[in-house]
Design a protein around this motif. Structure first.
Motif, PDB file in Angstrom:
ATOM      1  N   PRO A 136      13.524  -9.884  51.406  1.00 25.34           N
ATOM      2  CA  PRO A 136      12.354 -10.401  52.138  1.00 25.34           C
ATOM      3  C   PRO A 136      11.056  -9.704  51.732  1.00 25.34           C
ATOM      4  O   PRO A 136       9.993 -10.329  51.730  1.00 25.34           O
ATOM      5  N   LEU A 137      11.125  -8.399  51.393  1.00 25.12           N
ATOM      6  CA  LEU A 137       9.919  -7.700  50.952  1.00 25.12           C
ATOM      7  C   LEU A 137       9.397  -8.304  49.662  1.00 25.12           C
ATOM      8  O   LEU A 137       8.179  -8.522  49.501  1.00 25.12           O
ATOM      9  N   GLN A 138      10.299  -8.594  48.713  1.00 24.42           N
ATOM     10  CA  GLN A 138       9.882  -9.249  47.482  1.00 24.42           C
ATOM     11  C   GLN A 138       9.266 -10.614  47.776  1.00 24.42           C
ATOM     12  O   GLN A 138       8.284 -11.013  47.156  1.00 24.42           O
ATOM     13  N   ALA A 139       9.871 -11.320  48.742  1.00 29.44           N
ATOM     14  CA  ALA A 139       9.353 -12.638  49.113  1.00 29.44           C
ATOM     15  C   ALA A 139       7.937 -12.516  49.674  1.00 29.44           C
ATOM     16  O   ALA A 139       7.055 -13.320  49.352  1.00 29.44           O
ATOM     17  N   PHE A 140       7.700 -11.494  50.490  1.00 32.64           N
ATOM     18  CA  PHE A 140       6.369 -11.276  51.057  1.00 32.64           C
ATOM     19  C   PHE A 140       5.365 -10.961  49.953  1.00 32.64           C
ATOM     20  O   PHE A 140       4.260 -11.509  49.932  1.00 32.64           O
ATOM     21  N   LEU A 141       5.746 -10.077  49.029  1.00 30.41           N
ATOM     22  CA  LEU A 141       4.845  -9.709  47.940  1.00 30.41           C
ATOM     23  C   LEU A 141       4.553 -10.909  47.043  1.00 30.41           C
ATOM     24  O   LEU A 141       3.416 -11.094  46.590  1.00 30.41           O
ATOM     25  N   PHE A 142       5.584 -11.732  46.803  1.00 26.83           N
ATOM     26  CA  PHE A 142       5.346 -12.942  46.014  1.00 26.83           C
ATOM     27  C   PHE A 142       4.389 -13.862  46.755  1.00 26.83           C
ATOM     28  O   PHE A 142       3.510 -14.489  46.146  1.00 26.83           O
ATOM     29  N   GLY A 143       4.539 -13.949  48.077  1.00 23.84           N
ATOM     30  CA  GLY A 143       3.639 -14.779  48.869  1.00 23.84           C
ATOM     31  C   GLY A 143       2.194 -14.300  48.788  1.00 23.84           C
ATOM     32  O   GLY A 143       1.264 -15.108  48.768  1.00 23.84           O
ATOM     33  N   LEU A 144       2.003 -12.953  48.725  1.00 26.46           N
ATOM     34  CA  LEU A 144       0.657 -12.408  48.571  1.00 26.46           C
ATOM     35  C   LEU A 144       0.003 -12.925  47.286  1.00 26.46           C
ATOM     36  O   LEU A 144      -1.188 -13.258  47.271  1.00 26.46           O
ATOM     37  N   VAL A 145       0.785 -12.971  46.218  1.00 33.81           N
ATOM     38  CA  VAL A 145       0.268 -13.483  44.942  1.00 33.81           C
ATOM     39  C   VAL A 145       0.054 -14.986  45.028  1.00 33.81           C
ATOM     40  O   VAL A 145      -0.991 -15.508  44.607  1.00 33.81           O
ATOM     41  N   TRP A 146       1.029 -15.680  45.577  1.00 30.57           N
ATOM     42  CA  TRP A 146       0.990 -17.133  45.712  1.00 30.57           C
ATOM     43  C   TRP A 146      -0.265 -17.585  46.465  1.00 30.57           C
ATOM     44  O   TRP A 146      -0.844 -18.634  46.171  1.00 30.57           O
ATOM     45  N   GLY A 147      -0.717 -16.794  47.434  1.00 33.43           N
ATOM     46  CA  GLY A 147      -1.886 -17.164  48.224  1.00 33.43           C
ATOM     47  C   GLY A 147      -3.161 -17.305  47.413  1.00 33.43           C
ATOM     48  O   GLY A 147      -4.133 -17.898  47.886  1.00 33.43           O
ATOM     49  N   TRP A 148      -3.177 -16.750  46.186  1.00 30.95           N
ATOM     50  CA  TRP A 148      -4.369 -16.838  45.336  1.00 30.95           C
ATOM     51  C   TRP A 148      -4.237 -17.931  44.278  1.00 30.95           C
ATOM     52  O   TRP A 148      -5.087 -18.053  43.396  1.00 30.95           O
ATOM     53  N   LEU A 149      -3.187 -18.741  44.380  1.00 34.05           N
ATOM     54  CA  LEU A 149      -3.002 -19.843  43.444  1.00 34.05           C
ATOM     55  C   LEU A 149      -4.191 -20.805  43.538  1.00 34.05           C
ATOM     56  O   LEU A 149      -4.582 -21.198  44.639  1.00 34.05           O
ATOM     57  N   PRO A 150      -4.801 -21.184  42.402  1.00 31.22           N
ATOM     58  CA  PRO A 150      -5.946 -22.103  42.462  1.00 31.22           C
ATOM     59  C   PRO A 150      -5.596 -23.402  43.173  1.00 31.22           C
ATOM     60  O   PRO A 150      -4.630 -24.082  42.818  1.00 31.22           O
ATOM     61  N   CYS A 151      -6.364 -23.721  44.197  1.00 31.31           N
ATOM     62  CA  CYS A 151      -6.126 -24.924  45.001  1.00 31.31           C
ATOM     63  C   CYS A 151      -7.473 -25.407  45.517  1.00 31.31           C
ATOM     64  O   CYS A 151      -8.177 -24.651  46.208  1.00 31.31           O
ATOM     65  N   GLY A 152      -7.832 -26.636  45.198  1.00 30.55           N
ATOM     66  CA  GLY A 152      -9.115 -27.165  45.617  1.00 30.55           C
ATOM     67  C   GLY A 152      -9.303 -27.148  47.122  1.00 30.55           C
ATOM     68  O   GLY A 152     -10.389 -26.856  47.626  1.00 30.55           O
ATOM     69  N   LEU A 153      -8.236 -27.453  47.869  1.00 31.44           N
ATOM     70  CA  LEU A 153      -8.343 -27.488  49.324  1.00 31.44           C
ATOM     71  C   LEU A 153      -8.567 -26.096  49.898  1.00 31.44           C
ATOM     72  O   LEU A 153      -9.409 -25.894  50.781  1.00 31.44           O
ATOM     73  N   VAL A 154      -7.822 -25.108  49.404  1.00 28.54           N
ATOM     74  CA  VAL A 154      -7.992 -23.734  49.883  1.00 28.54           C
ATOM     75  C   VAL A 154      -9.380 -23.225  49.522  1.00 28.54           C
ATOM     76  O   VAL A 154     -10.059 -22.588  50.356  1.00 28.54           O
ATOM     77  N   TYR A 155      -9.832 -23.506  48.314  1.00 25.77           N
ATOM     78  CA  TYR A 155     -11.142 -23.018  47.893  1.00 25.77           C
ATOM     79  C   TYR A 155     -12.260 -23.656  48.709  1.00 25.77           C
ATOM     80  O   TYR A 155     -13.245 -23.005  49.034  1.00 25.77           O
ATOM     81  N   SER A 156     -12.103 -24.933  49.044  1.00 24.83           N
ATOM     82  CA  SER A 156     -13.125 -25.578  49.859  1.00 24.83           C
ATOM     83  C   SER A 156     -13.158 -24.968  51.253  1.00 24.83           C
ATOM     84  O   SER A 156     -14.232 -24.793  51.842  1.00 24.83           O
ATOM     85  N   ALA A 157     -11.985 -24.624  51.785  1.00 26.00           N
ATOM     86  CA  ALA A 157     -11.941 -23.942  53.080  1.00 26.00           C
ATOM     87  C   ALA A 157     -12.606 -22.576  52.983  1.00 26.00           C
ATOM     88  O   ALA A 157     -13.308 -22.140  53.906  1.00 26.00           O
TER      89      ALA A 157
END
Length: 241
Positions: A136-157
């Motif tokens: 689960p710790l690896q999953a959390f750390l991967f999620g931290l990276v995943w959160g910066w994935l380029p996404c037009g909707l996230v960037y507009s928010a």
């Protein structure tokens, strides 16, 4: 400020069709890459999926704090006494653009994703080093990276958070936005077929876009004093009585 927070949550919630194609695919692939003994035990699988999403939303919240802080600095630099009202109009315009984008009427809005490519090129190798996920710790750390994935909707928010007035409000905005995306992302593996059929329904995307645009206009109406009478003052035009 309350209409803005409500709008953040509903944009995340109504972004289901967008998340299906990006985040839903990612979490589905990560889920199927887990060992069979984890995938077949619902409680253990839930722990991993929750850790992925906790990391993702944590990154959204951090980015929101940065955006809100930058916007607050800009607000303090504005000479006009109507600086906050200007930002509220900008926020409403951004929300309308998001609605048009989700409705499929403003596809070029996705070009925002290009702005994040330089950062993603630096972070993506860190994510690859965490694969395959085995805790689960690896999953959390991967999620931290995943959160910066380029996404037009996230960037507009995130652009919208610059109108929130403070780093704290910006963080709360993106936290609520991320919470709104949870239903679609958490159930991606279970409901993908149903969501795919929903996405193909002709009127769904326009309906979602219209709802977002309606929220933008309602929020602006409430925020600037029940109307647009402040507009002339924003541009230094005196009203004649």
């Amino acid at each position: 400020m309350e209409p803005m927070f409500a709008g953040a949550f509903f944009i995340g919630l109504l972004s289901t069709l967008h998340c299906l194609g990006m985040c839903g695919g990612i979490v589905g692939a990560l889920t199927f890459s887990l060992p069979a003994d984890i995938r077949t035990r619902r409680s253990r699988l839930l722990a991993y999926v929750s850790a992925y999403n906790l990391g993702r939303i944590t990154s959204y919240t951090i980015a929101g704090a940065i955006g809100g802080g930058l916007g607050s600095t800009l607000l303090n630099l504005l000479a006009s006494g109507h600086g906050r009202t200007v930002l509220q109009y900008v926020a409403a315009a951004m929300m309308v653009a998001i609605g048009l984008y989700l409705a499929g009427w403003f596809p070029r809005f996705a070009m925002l994703e290009r702005a994040g490519l330089p950062l993603w090129k630096r972070l993506e190798p860190l994510g690859r080093r965490l694969l395959p996920v085995r805790s689960p710790l690896q999953a959390f750390l991967f999620g931290l990276v995943w959160g910066w994935l380029p996404c037009g909707l996230v960037y507009s928010a995130l652009i919208w958070t610059t109108t929130s007035g403070s780093a704290l409000h910006g963080a709360a905005f993106m936290l609520l936005f991320g919470a709104g995306t949870l239903p679609s992302v958490m159930t991606a593996g279970v409901m993908t077929g149903w969501l795919s059929r929903l996405a193909r329904t002709p009127y769904i995307r326009p309906a979602v876009g219209v709802v977002i645009i309606g929220l933008a206009l309602a929020g602006l109406w409430l925020s600037v004093g029940h109307g647009f009478s402040a507009l002339p003052h924003l541009f230094g035009v005196a009203l004649e009585t």
